[in-house]
Design an enzyme around this catalytic site. Structure first.
Site, short mmCIF file in Angstrom:
data_model
loop_
_atom_site.label_atom_id
_atom_site.label_comp_id
_atom_site.label_asym_id
_atom_site.label_seq_id
_atom_site.Cartn_x
_atom_site.Cartn_y
_atom_site.Cartn_z
N ARG A 174 12.33 6.21 0.72
CA ARG A 174 10.87 6.14 0.82
C ARG A 174 10.41 6.09 2.28
O ARG A 174 9.29 6.47 2.60
CB ARG A 174 10.32 4.94 0.02
CG ARG A 174 8.80 4.92 -0.06
CD ARG A 174 8.24 3.99 -1.12
NE ARG A 174 6.77 3.99 -1.05
CZ ARG A 174 5.98 3.42 -1.93
NH1 ARG A 174 6.47 2.81 -2.98
NH2 ARG A 174 4.67 3.47 -1.77
N HIS B 254 -6.17 6.85 11.67
CA HIS B 254 -4.75 6.86 11.29
C HIS B 254 -4.14 8.27 11.23
O HIS B 254 -3.11 8.54 11.84
CB HIS B 254 -4.60 6.13 9.95
CG HIS B 254 -3.21 6.16 9.41
ND1 HIS B 254 -2.20 5.37 9.92
CD2 HIS B 254 -2.65 6.91 8.43
CE1 HIS B 254 -1.08 5.62 9.26
NE2 HIS B 254 -1.33 6.55 8.35
N HIS C 17 1.65 4.77 14.77
CA HIS C 17 1.23 3.36 14.76
C HIS C 17 1.13 2.81 16.17
O HIS C 17 0.23 2.01 16.47
CB HIS C 17 2.20 2.52 13.94
CG HIS C 17 2.04 2.69 12.45
ND1 HIS C 17 3.03 2.37 11.55
CD2 HIS C 17 1.02 3.17 11.72
CE1 HIS C 17 2.61 2.62 10.32
NE2 HIS C 17 1.39 3.12 10.39
N HIS D 283 4.95 8.28 11.86
CA HIS D 283 4.20 7.03 11.83
C HIS D 283 4.65 6.01 12.88
O HIS D 283 3.86 5.14 13.25
CB HIS D 283 4.26 6.40 10.44
CG HIS D 283 3.33 7.05 9.45
ND1 HIS D 283 3.42 8.39 9.11
CD2 HIS D 283 2.27 6.56 8.75
CE1 HIS D 283 2.47 8.68 8.24
NE2 HIS D 283 1.76 7.59 7.99
N ASN E 13 7.27 7.84 6.34
CA ASN E 13 6.81 7.37 7.65
C ASN E 13 7.00 8.40 8.76
O ASN E 13 6.83 8.07 9.94
CB ASN E 13 7.53 6.08 8.04
CG ASN E 13 7.09 4.92 7.17
OD1 ASN E 13 5.91 4.82 6.82
ND2 ASN E 13 8.02 4.06 6.80
N ARG F 25 -1.85 -13.45 -12.05
CA ARG F 25 -0.49 -12.89 -11.85
C ARG F 25 -0.43 -11.41 -12.21
O ARG F 25 0.62 -10.89 -12.59
CB ARG F 25 0.55 -13.67 -12.65
CG ARG F 25 0.63 -15.10 -12.21
CD ARG F 25 1.85 -15.80 -12.72
NE ARG F 25 1.84 -17.17 -12.24
CZ ARG F 25 1.11 -18.13 -12.78
NH1 ARG F 25 0.38 -17.88 -13.84
NH2 ARG F 25 1.12 -19.33 -12.27
N LYS G 292 1.84 0.47 -3.19
CA LYS G 292 1.83 -0.47 -2.06
C LYS G 292 0.40 -0.95 -1.89
O LYS G 292 -0.53 -0.14 -1.76
CB LYS G 292 2.26 0.23 -0.78
CG LYS G 292 3.74 0.30 -0.57
CD LYS G 292 3.99 0.68 0.88
CE LYS G 292 5.43 0.97 1.15
NZ LYS G 292 5.62 1.41 2.55
N LYS H 291 4.74 12.77 -3.14
CA LYS H 291 4.79 11.31 -2.95
C LYS H 291 5.40 10.66 -4.18
O LYS H 291 6.24 9.75 -4.06
CB LYS H 291 3.41 10.74 -2.65
CG LYS H 291 3.48 9.22 -2.54
CD LYS H 291 2.64 8.60 -1.47
CE LYS H 291 2.97 7.11 -1.34
NZ LYS H 291 1.99 6.38 -0.57
N GLU I 286 -1.63 14.04 6.54
CA GLU I 286 -0.67 13.49 5.57
C GLU I 286 -0.24 14.59 4.57
O GLU I 286 0.89 14.57 4.08
CB GLU I 286 -1.26 12.30 4.82
CG GLU I 286 -1.77 11.17 5.72
CD GLU I 286 -0.70 10.18 6.20
OE1 GLU I 286 0.50 10.44 5.99
OE2 GLU I 286 -1.08 9.15 6.79
N GLU J 202 11.02 0.94 -1.35
CA GLU J 202 11.38 1.30 0.02
C GLU J 202 12.63 0.60 0.52
O GLU J 202 12.63 -0.10 1.53
CB GLU J 202 10.20 1.07 0.99
CG GLU J 202 10.45 1.80 2.30
CD GLU J 202 9.24 1.84 3.24
OE1 GLU J 202 8.10 1.90 2.75
OE2 GLU J 202 9.46 1.86 4.45
#
Ligand SMILES: NC(=O)c1ccc[n+]([C@@H]2O[C@H](COP(=O)([O-])OP(=O)(O)OC[C@H]3O[C@@H](n4cnc5c(N)ncnc54)[C@H](O)[C@@H]3O)[C@@H](O)[C@H]2O)c1
Ligand SMILES: [Zn+2]
Length: 376
Positions: free
Chosen positions: A249, A275, A260, A256, A253, A130, A152, A235, A194, A245
């Site tokens: 946040r 990417h 994507h 993106h 993106n 956990r 993330k 960031k 980025e 998010e």
């Protein structure tokens, strides 16, 4: 602050998340000092180090030696390189190794590698027992400025990228800027997209600084450290404002949604598009689309494109080698992206460089006509 962390060449960015607060150290020689830095901050004396087959021959020995010297025993997990490693299969391997190594809750998983290794091992650290502690030693520019910060973690599903995971903040991030010298120029440039993104989101002065100093950033030294520290700070600010998010946040993106869709359109084939390259094209498209919606001057989009092109990044869909599917297929990919709410599209749009915002009511019809114009 102890004597080691105040060494002049090392920059520290603090991420103030209450009981989940942590430091990001940025600078040369941090792998050699990793053991000392970790031992002075964390209680545990056992680690599972996860890395990939490209990074292992370059830096694993040095990291393990440094841990050893600090009295930290480590087990090693070396996985294949590449996006496909973010899978259930490899997650199981990492979890089993962590348990085999008897890593307890105060011990840690250490991710040594790019975003793939960071996302996968952070997820394992988040779920084994956990949650055990987690240290990021990011080795790609993208992971140093983006994926290692913010907590993330996750793996890909056959339904899409990053769909399975948890939020699990690291306890420490050690971004050794020397290791970027072995990164291919293409991967470095992709990470740079980025870096530029943070300027485009809300830091126009940083973008202007990059326009003037990008060569020094590519060459290494203090400008590179500055750019990485500024990116981590940017960031961290966004993450602290909205850790999970629910709102701002999403600005991270920028570029993106289009990016994507292009990654999906090239079937994640890294020989065609990685990417950061998708993000580069996506950021230009986001600025052009904003101009088309009369939100920003077209000059802003031209300025963004000029800079990204100058550093050698692709900026147009036609820069991607091979055939792309038609605009309608790209639109389907956009519609399947998770940023869709009740028929309207959520996009990060902009009023100009450094003035981006979350728009959650973008008409799909505008997007499709724009894509048809850009990709007839
Ligand atoms: N968690 C987040 O917030 C977040 C944010 C952005 C991206 N990501 C994820 O990050 C991943 C992309 O990360 P990436 O671009 O680092 O990819 P990556 O981990 O695949 O690394 C890119 C390539 O560079 C190699 N490499 C890494 N460091 C090296 C070094 N110092 N020298 C030589 N080779 C080196 C790797 O082996 C790999 O082949 C994606 O899966 C993406 O979804 C996550
Ligand atoms: Zn990205």
């Amino acid at each position: 602050m102890n004597a080691i962390t105040s060494a002049p060449a090392i920059r520290t960015v603090h991420v103030p998340l209450g009981e989940r607060a942590y430091d990001i150290l940025i600078g040369p020689g941090l792998i050699a000092r990793a053991g000392a830095e970790i031992a002075s901050r964390l209680k545990g004396r056992k680690a599972a180090v996860v890395t990939d087959e490209n990074v292992a021959p370059l830096y694993l020995k040095a990291l393990v030696a440094s841990l050893d010297e600090a009295g930290i025993a480590s087990a090693e997990v070396v996985l294949p390189a590449g996006e496909k490693t973010k899978s259930f299969e490899h997650l199981i391997t990492v979890c089993d190794k962590v348990l085999e190594a008897r890593v307890e809750r105060n011990d840690y998983v250490i991710a040594l590698g790019g975003g793939v290794i960071g996302d996968l091992s952070g997820f394992a650290a988040g779920i084994v027992r956990r949650g055990v502690r987690f240290v990021q030693v990011p080795t790609s520019l993208l992971s140093q400025v983006d994926s290692s910060v913010g907590g993330k973690t996750g793996i890909n599903s056959r339904h899409g990228k990053n769909l399975i995971g948890v939020f699990h903040q690291p306890d420490l991030v050690l971004a050794d800027t020397d290791v970027l010298n072995s990164l291919s120029e293409r991967e470095f440039r992709a990470g740079y997209a980025e870096v530029a993104k943070y300027g485009l989101i809300d830091k126009p002065d940083f973008f202007a600084w990059l326009e003037a100093n990008w060569k020094a950033v590519f060459n290494g030294g203090s400008a590179r450290i500055e750019a990485i520290a500024a990116s981590c700070q940017a960031k961290a600010d966004v993450v602290v404002a909205d850790e999970r998010e629910n709102g701002p946040r999403a600005l991270l993106n920028l570029g993106h949604t289009f990016g994507h869709a292009l990654e999906a359109a090239t079937a994640y084939d890294s020989s065609r598009l990685v990417h950061g390259e998708g993000v580069s094209i996506g950021m230009v498209l986001a600025h052009e689309f904003s101009a088309r919606m009369n939100l920003a001057s077209p000059d802003e989009a031209r300025r963004v494109e000029r800079h990204l092109k100058e550093v050698g990044l692709p900026t147009r869909m036609s820069d991607i080698p091979g055939e792309l599917p038609p605009a309608e297929t790209l639109m389907d990919a956009i519609a399947q992206d998770k940023k869709v709410k009740s028929g309207k599209l959520t996009f990060i749009l902009t009023r100009g460089i450094g003035q981006s915002f979350v728009a959650d009511d973008v008409p799909a019809s505008e997007v499709i006509s724009f894509l048809r114009e850009k990709h007839p």
